[in-house]
Motif scaffolding. Structure first.
Motif, short mmCIF file in Angstrom:
data_model
loop_
_atom_site.label_atom_id
_atom_site.label_comp_id
_atom_site.label_asym_id
_atom_site.label_seq_id
_atom_site.Cartn_x
_atom_site.Cartn_y
_atom_site.Cartn_z
N GLY A 16 0.81 -1.22 0.00
CA GLY A 16 0.00 0.00 0.00
C GLY A 16 0.84 1.26 0.00
O GLY A 16 1.84 1.36 -0.71
N ARG A 17 0.45 2.20 0.86
CA ARG A 17 1.17 3.49 0.92
C ARG A 17 2.54 3.34 1.56
O ARG A 17 3.39 4.21 1.40
CB ARG A 17 0.33 4.50 1.69
CG ARG A 17 -0.89 4.90 0.89
CD ARG A 17 -1.80 5.89 1.54
NE ARG A 17 -1.24 6.67 2.63
CZ ARG A 17 -1.96 7.44 3.42
NH1 ARG A 17 -3.26 7.54 3.23
NH2 ARG A 17 -1.39 8.11 4.39
N GLY A 18 2.77 2.23 2.25
CA GLY A 18 4.07 1.99 2.86
C GLY A 18 5.05 1.29 1.93
O GLY A 18 6.18 0.98 2.31
#
Length: 165
Positions: A16-18
């Protein structure tokens, strides 16, 4: 023909965003007998790249081949010496090297395997430290045990990840 080849190799970690892209579209062709140094800033993906060459980490995209065959995991033909010594603290110097010799020389007698380990330890100047444990060694001596252990696999390709750092 390339001995070790990476074609459009990419690798990311996380989700995801990580998600962090570490390597993107790396292509590298190494010929037999060639000496290659990979230089870059800390965190630029050098260890990830070497780990892929060793078969310890698989790329998210692209291909990696050794002598024209896909690299699908680790193998004794690609030896890696890590930044850290990665020695087993409960084993002696001799036993740490024998661990690698025993896994690489399955069809060889116990006496021949021991002789190989002793010769490698002599090569790296540690003949007098056979019975010592890693905690009893200097950092330089630990590095030499790690080198002897890596060489014990009799690799075709030697991958060194800042072994003298």
């Amino acid at each position: 023909m390339s001995y070790l080849q990476l074609q459009d190799v990419s690798k990311s970690y996380g989700t995801g965003r990580g998600r962090v892209e570490v390597l993107r579209d790396i292509s590298l062709s190494i010929r037999e007998g060639e000496f290659v140094a990979i230089v870059g800033f800390s965190g630029s993906g050098k260890t990830t790249l070497l780990s892929m060459m060793a078969g310890l980490v698989m790329p998210d995209a692209g291909t990696l081949t050794h002598e024209g065959r896909p690299v699908t995991g680790p193998g004794p033909e690609r030896g890696i010496m890590f930044q850290t010594y990665a020695l087993l603290p409960w084993l002696t110097v001799l036993d740490n090297v024998l661990l690698a010799v025993n896994s690489a020389a399955l069809n060889v007698s116990t006496a021949e395997r021991r002789d190989r380990a002793l010769k490698l330890l002599e090569l790296v100047g540690l003949s007098k430290a056979l019975g010592k444990r890693p905690s009893e060694l200097s950092g330089g001596m630990r590095q030499r045990v790690s080198l002897a252990r890596t060489l014990a696999m009799n690799p075709d390709v030697l991958l060194l990840d800042e072994p003298l750092g």
